[in-house]
Design a protein around this motif. Structure first.
Motif, mmCIF file in Angstrom:
data_model
loop_
_atom_site.group_PDB
_atom_site.id
_atom_site.type_symbol
_atom_site.label_atom_id
_atom_site.label_comp_id
_atom_site.label_asym_id
_atom_site.label_seq_id
_atom_site.Cartn_x
_atom_site.Cartn_y
_atom_site.Cartn_z
ATOM 1 N N ALA A 256 -10.398 62.360 35.055
ATOM 2 C CA ALA A 256 -9.436 62.325 36.207
ATOM 3 C C ALA A 256 -9.832 62.226 37.644
ATOM 4 C CB ALA A 256 -8.271 63.006 35.893
ATOM 5 N N PRO A 257 -9.510 61.387 38.578
ATOM 6 C CA PRO A 257 -10.141 61.323 39.780
ATOM 7 C C PRO A 257 -10.120 62.707 40.311
ATOM 8 C CG PRO A 257 -8.724 59.366 39.522
ATOM 9 C CD PRO A 257 -8.587 60.301 38.263
ATOM 10 N N LYS A 258 -10.997 63.137 41.188
ATOM 11 C CA LYS A 258 -10.957 64.351 41.910
ATOM 12 C C LYS A 258 -10.902 64.041 43.515
ATOM 13 C CE LYS A 258 -13.068 66.657 38.145
ATOM 14 N NZ LYS A 258 -12.969 65.526 37.010
ATOM 15 N N ALA A 332 -3.309 49.703 41.863
ATOM 16 C CA ALA A 332 -2.088 50.201 42.422
ATOM 17 C C ALA A 332 -2.077 51.185 43.366
ATOM 18 C CB ALA A 332 -1.103 50.241 41.301
ATOM 19 N N GLY A 333 -2.950 52.109 42.792
ATOM 20 C CA GLY A 333 -2.815 53.475 43.830
ATOM 21 C C GLY A 333 -1.555 54.371 43.593
ATOM 22 N N TYR A 337 -0.990 57.288 40.028
ATOM 23 C CA TYR A 337 -1.485 55.950 39.435
ATOM 24 C C TYR A 337 -2.379 56.094 38.290
ATOM 25 C CZ TYR A 337 -6.394 56.316 40.868
ATOM 26 O OH TYR A 337 -7.528 56.733 41.224
ATOM 27 N N TRP A 338 -3.253 57.289 38.103
ATOM 28 C CA TRP A 338 -4.068 57.639 36.971
ATOM 29 C C TRP A 338 -3.584 57.933 35.710
ATOM 30 C CZ3 TRP A 338 -8.988 55.925 36.937
ATOM 31 C CH2 TRP A 338 -9.777 56.143 35.949
ATOM 32 N N ALA A 339 -2.403 58.413 35.908
ATOM 33 C CA ALA A 339 -1.369 58.442 34.464
ATOM 34 C C ALA A 339 -1.259 57.197 34.152
ATOM 35 C CB ALA A 339 -0.241 59.208 34.921
ATOM 36 N N GLN A 344 -2.247 52.868 30.131
ATOM 37 C CA GLN A 344 -2.806 51.411 29.686
ATOM 38 C C GLN A 344 -3.751 51.607 28.822
ATOM 39 O OE1 GLN A 344 -0.917 48.664 29.709
ATOM 40 N NE2 GLN A 344 0.448 49.718 30.947
ATOM 41 N N ALA A 345 -4.693 52.411 29.064
ATOM 42 C CA ALA A 345 -6.066 52.678 28.384
ATOM 43 C C ALA A 345 -5.653 52.892 26.994
ATOM 44 C CB ALA A 345 -6.772 53.735 29.163
#
Length: 452
Positions: A256-258, A332-333, A337-339, A344-345
């Motif tokens: 996940a983005p940090k 999308a931001g 957004y990462w969830a 989708q993944a």
């Protein structure tokens, strides 16, 4: 008994196995797949270390020598100590060198815990036999006794003859498997790439061939109960499992983005890393993204859709819809957004797993070869970015190999197609010098050589 090694070989290896097993003969299942005995356990002249195939042998028996002299996996440990390996280690701040760090060893050797290393195991073997075939303490005895392939599998031999299993084993290093082994997660990260690690491009069928393959799919191979999928099937299954593996890395919470930094290895390198003096970007229907946007790596997804067009047509549109939604979610931001990206993944991963299963059960024939090769060419004319072009090139190579092996193209036709593939491979040989127009021209010239 289908095949027996010599009594001498069997006795010597039986003694070796005994030194690695408890007194009751059971494999020490201290974790993973048992004790790893080391490459030397397979290297005898009467086992897999013969200089040439003995008369009437069911297997070439020169598998070890092919691996040792021609396979880069045999040099995987050694490269950790060359100049490039030392520089990468320094860039990563590895004070004890890459050759002593689990982050590097987890993929550059057959890396197992100390209590699972037999007396002849050594790190210097690199990516040896058991890295792919599994710890030999359980299956080596049945193997040298002439047991069937099914019996060997039941004893713990890894099913590398199965395209899905082979893809999963290869991709566990070439992409990552999210598994911690001795506190080392097998994953290629952008940090490693930024430190100088070479790109990890992969396509199962092509890479099996150029490894080079140390097995021969012949009558003896099939008689021992092994699967004999053709190159088209290995390619199709490999692409779908590659896609599923990439989606698993996106879903993995560790990626996940940090802060402002996503794990960039999940994205398409060439979407950013290309010569600024060359105009490479073109719009792609599969993403819906404009120029200058980070784009998740999706070349294997595009190829999976091509394969599905033949083996599971009903799965194509859902896969493409989920893929587009995945790309849109990354752009999308927003705070969560990462969830949404992970959601989708997961859908794309489910699509990929289903397509892989269908492809593995599909009986690829001449009509499939003709349809798939045209579909890849059509896709190549639409998706001209470097990552897609590279996968399209390897797809064409796999299909041509299947056409020749299965008699769908005669010797003259196969040679003409292979000759025409040369300029296509040349066009994708250097990502920094890649020209979409040159690739397209080579693709059209290849198309002109297709048999009617």
């Amino acid at each position: 008994m289908i095949w027996r090694l010599s009594t001498l070989c069997g006795a010597a290896l039986a003694a070796l196995i005994a030194t690695a097993l408890p007194s009751d003969g059971r494999a020490q299942q201290t974790g993973g797949d048992g004790i790893h005995l080391g490459v030397a356990s397979c290297a005898g002249d009467n086992c897999h270390g013969a200089a040439s195939r003995p008369p009437n042998a069911r297997v070439p028996q020169n598998e070890y020598l092919i691996w040792k002299t021609r396979d880069k996996h045999a040099k995987a440990y050694a490269v950790l100590t060359n100049d490039v390996g030392k520089r990468i280690a320094a860039n990563l701040g590895l004070k004890n060198g890459a050759e002593n760090d689990p982050m590097c060893l987890s993929c550059h050797v057959d890396y197992v815990a100390a209590d699972r290393r037999g007396p002849r195991y050594q790190l210097a073997d690199g990516v040896g036999c058991e890295a792919c075939h599994g710890g030999a303490s359980g299956w080596l005895g049945p193997h040298i006794s002439g047991a069937t392939h099914a019996a060997n599998l039941a004893a713990g031999l890894y099913a590398t003859d199965d395209p899905k299993a082979r893809a999963e084993r290869c991709l566990s290093c070439h992409v990552g498997d999210g598994i911690k082994a001795d506190d080392a997660k097998r994953a290629i990260t952008h940090t490693i790439m930024g430190a100088g690690h070479p790109p990890m491009w992969f396509e199962l069928d092509t890479y099996t061939a150029i490894q080079p393959a140390h097995f021969v799919v012949d009558a003896g191979y099939v008689a021992r109960g092994k699967k004999a999928p053709n190159d088209m099937q290995v390619w199709a299954v490999g692409q779908a499992i590659d896609l599923a593996t990439h989606m698993a890395e996106i879903i993995d919470p560790a990626n996940a983005p940090k802060g402002a930094n996503p794990e960039l290895v999940l994205f398409d390198c060439q979407a950013c890393h290309h010569a600024m003096s060359k105009l490479q970007w073109k719009p792609r229907a599969t993403t819906g993204l404009g120029p200058g946007k980070l784009r998740l790596y999706d070349a294997s997804a595009v190829m999976t859709a091509v394969a599905a067009s033949r083996v599971a047509p009903q799965a194509v549109q859902p896969l493409l819809a989920h893929l587009k939604a995945l790309h849109e979610a990354t752009a999308a931001g927003g705070g969560d957004y990462w969830a949404k990206v992970q959601q989708q993944a997961a859908l794309v991963q489910k699509d990929a797993v289903a397509i892989a299963a269908t492809a593995e059960a599909h009986k690829f024939d001449a009509a499939d070869a003709k349809a798939l090769i045209q579909a890849v060419i059509t896709q190549g004319g639409e998706d001209l970015d470097y990552s897609a072009a590279r996968q399209e090139t390897m797809a064409l190579s796999s299909i041509v190999a299947a056409m020749k092996a299965l008699g769908f193209a005669n010797e003259t036709q196969a040679k003409s197609l292979n000759d025409a593939l040369g300029p296509v491979f040349d066009a994708v040989g250097d990502d920094q010098a890649y020209s979409p127009d040159t690739f397209l021209q080579a693709l059209r010239q290849f198309q002109a050589k297709l048999p009617p």
